[in-house]
Design a protein around this motif. Sequence first.
Motif, PDB file in Angstrom:
ATOM      1  N   ARG A  51       1.471  -1.398   0.535  1.00 14.72           N
ATOM      2  CA  ARG A  51      -0.122   0.178   0.081  1.00 14.72           C
ATOM      3  C   ARG A  51       0.605   1.358  -0.519  1.00 14.72           C
ATOM      4  O   ARG A  51       0.353   1.895  -0.529  1.00 14.72           O
ATOM      5  CB  ARG A  51      -1.005  -0.062   1.295  1.00 14.72           C
ATOM      6  N   LEU A  52       1.735   1.162   0.899  1.00 12.44           N
ATOM      7  CA  LEU A  52       3.058   2.437   0.929  1.00 12.44           C
ATOM      8  C   LEU A  52       3.705   2.593  -0.611  1.00 12.44           C
ATOM      9  O   LEU A  52       3.808   4.027  -1.271  1.00 12.44           O
ATOM     10  CB  LEU A  52       4.056   1.916   1.806  1.00 12.44           C
ATOM     11  N   ASN A  53       4.172   1.265  -1.265  1.00 10.28           N
ATOM     12  CA  ASN A  53       4.473   1.298  -2.459  1.00 10.28           C
ATOM     13  C   ASN A  53       3.402   2.122  -3.472  1.00 10.28           C
ATOM     14  O   ASN A  53       3.830   3.006  -4.639  1.00 10.28           O
ATOM     15  CB  ASN A  53       4.874   0.811  -3.062  1.00 10.28           C
ATOM     16  N   ASP A  54       2.848   1.763  -3.613  1.00  8.18           N
ATOM     17  CA  ASP A  54       1.358   2.100  -4.516  1.00  8.18           C
ATOM     18  C   ASP A  54       0.975   3.663  -3.985  1.00  8.18           C
ATOM     19  O   ASP A  54       0.612   4.358  -5.016  1.00  8.18           O
ATOM     20  CB  ASP A  54      -0.081   1.851  -4.083  1.00  8.18           C
ATOM     21  N   ASN A  96      17.455  -3.523   8.876  1.00  7.18           N
ATOM     22  CA  ASN A  96      17.693  -3.815   7.858  1.00  7.18           C
ATOM     23  C   ASN A  96      17.171  -2.188   6.651  1.00  7.18           C
ATOM     24  O   ASN A  96      15.913  -3.554   5.565  1.00  7.18           O
ATOM     25  CB  ASN A  96      16.442  -5.422   7.307  1.00  7.18           C
ATOM     26  N   ASN A  97      17.181  -1.664   7.539  1.00  4.81           N
ATOM     27  CA  ASN A  97      16.927  -0.654   6.312  1.00  4.81           C
ATOM     28  C   ASN A  97      15.016  -0.288   5.508  1.00  4.81           C
ATOM     29  O   ASN A  97      14.861  -0.784   4.924  1.00  4.81           O
ATOM     30  CB  ASN A  97      17.710  -0.139   4.978  1.00  4.81           C
ATOM     31  N   GLU A  98      14.373  -1.584   6.215  1.00  6.89           N
ATOM     32  CA  GLU A  98      12.761  -1.370   6.522  1.00  6.89           C
ATOM     33  C   GLU A  98      12.295  -0.893   6.524  1.00  6.89           C
ATOM     34  O   GLU A  98      12.623   0.916   7.075  1.00  6.89           O
ATOM     35  CB  GLU A  98      12.403  -2.693   7.535  1.00  6.89           C
ATOM     36  N   PRO A  99      11.220   0.135   5.425  1.00  8.40           N
ATOM     37  CA  PRO A  99      10.987   1.478   5.400  1.00  8.40           C
ATOM     38  C   PRO A  99      10.162   1.743   6.850  1.00  8.40           C
ATOM     39  O   PRO A  99       9.749   0.849   7.449  1.00  8.40           O
ATOM     40  CB  PRO A  99       9.993   0.966   4.083  1.00  8.40           C
ATOM     41  N   CYS A 100       9.640   3.129   5.960  1.00 10.20           N
ATOM     42  CA  CYS A 100       8.829   3.756   7.770  1.00 10.20           C
ATOM     43  C   CYS A 100       8.431   4.282   7.056  1.00 10.20           C
ATOM     44  O   CYS A 100       8.419   5.325   6.371  1.00 10.20           O
ATOM     45  CB  CYS A 100       9.440   4.289   8.941  1.00 10.20           C
ATOM     46  N   ALA A 101       6.920   3.916   7.572  1.00  4.99           N
ATOM     47  CA  ALA A 101       5.685   4.923   6.941  1.00  4.99           C
ATOM     48  C   ALA A 101       5.668   6.569   7.451  1.00  4.99           C
ATOM     49  O   ALA A 101       5.657   7.444   6.625  1.00  4.99           O
ATOM     50  CB  ALA A 101       4.316   4.255   6.785  1.00  4.99           C
ATOM     51  N   PHE A 102       6.310   6.610   8.967  1.00  6.86           N
ATOM     52  CA  PHE A 102       6.003   7.543   9.206  1.00  6.86           C
ATOM     53  C   PHE A 102       7.205   8.782   8.464  1.00  6.86           C
ATOM     54  O   PHE A 102       7.180  10.000   8.525  1.00  6.86           O
ATOM     55  CB  PHE A 102       6.393   8.317  10.609  1.00  6.86           C
ATOM     56  N   CYS A 103       8.603   8.101   8.585  1.00 11.55           N
ATOM     57  CA  CYS A 103       9.114   8.794   7.466  1.00 11.55           C
ATOM     58  C   CYS A 103       9.469   9.275   6.078  1.00 11.55           C
ATOM     59  O   CYS A 103       9.329  10.632   5.850  1.00 11.55           O
ATOM     60  CB  CYS A 103      10.898   7.932   8.002  1.00 11.55           C
ATOM     61  N   THR A 104       8.472   8.557   5.734  1.00 11.06           N
ATOM     62  CA  THR A 104       8.443   8.705   4.531  1.00 11.06           C
ATOM     63  C   THR A 104       7.281   9.734   3.972  1.00 11.06           C
ATOM     64  O   THR A 104       7.172  10.850   3.741  1.00 11.06           O
ATOM     65  CB  THR A 104       8.123   7.607   3.589  1.00 11.06           C
ATOM     66  N   ALA A 105       6.186   9.631   4.931  1.00 10.42           N
ATOM     67  CA  ALA A 105       5.669  10.691   4.769  1.00 10.42           C
ATOM     68  C   ALA A 105       5.469  12.022   5.220  1.00 10.42           C
ATOM     69  O   ALA A 105       5.591  13.076   4.638  1.00 10.42           O
ATOM     70  CB  ALA A 105       4.289  10.458   6.154  1.00 10.42           C
ATOM     71  N   ILE A 106       6.973  12.463   6.006  1.00  9.17           N
ATOM     72  CA  ILE A 106       7.156  13.146   6.115  1.00  9.17           C
ATOM     73  C   ILE A 106       7.888  13.790   5.468  1.00  9.17           C
ATOM     74  O   ILE A 106       8.415  15.383   4.635  1.00  9.17           O
ATOM     75  CB  ILE A 106       8.751  13.399   7.495  1.00  9.17           C
TER      76      ILE A 106
END
Length: 116
Positions: A51-54, A96-106
């Motif tokens: 969903r985040l990638n979309d 493991n460099n996993e994505p963070c929805a909060f960081c990407t939203a910022i």
Amino acid sequence: MNQPDPFTDFQRLSAEADNLAHDLAKFRQELNNVLEQNAELVIENKHLRGRLNDLAPQSEHGSQKDEMLPSRRNLEKLYDAGYHICNMMYGARRENNEPCAFCTAIIYGSGNRTNH
């Protein structure tokens, strides 16, 4: 000399075995609960990543990167280096460099904020 009583020893060992069996059953149930919860979280995480990638614009798209404010580019560099930039985990390493929805939203958020 005192001879140990075999019946007393048997009762003691039997009680210890019963206690261990009870503890083992309790531990097995807790382990099953944790494994079940982990499986649910793995599925949910996979769904949220998709969903985040979309939803999130990709940083590889040069046009948006060029339009980014310098402050957001700096935050993106920190994030790409493996650190959280969100207020909940700021400065902590991303495992493991996993994505963070909060960081990407910022970083990639719309930036539409109302002025007070």
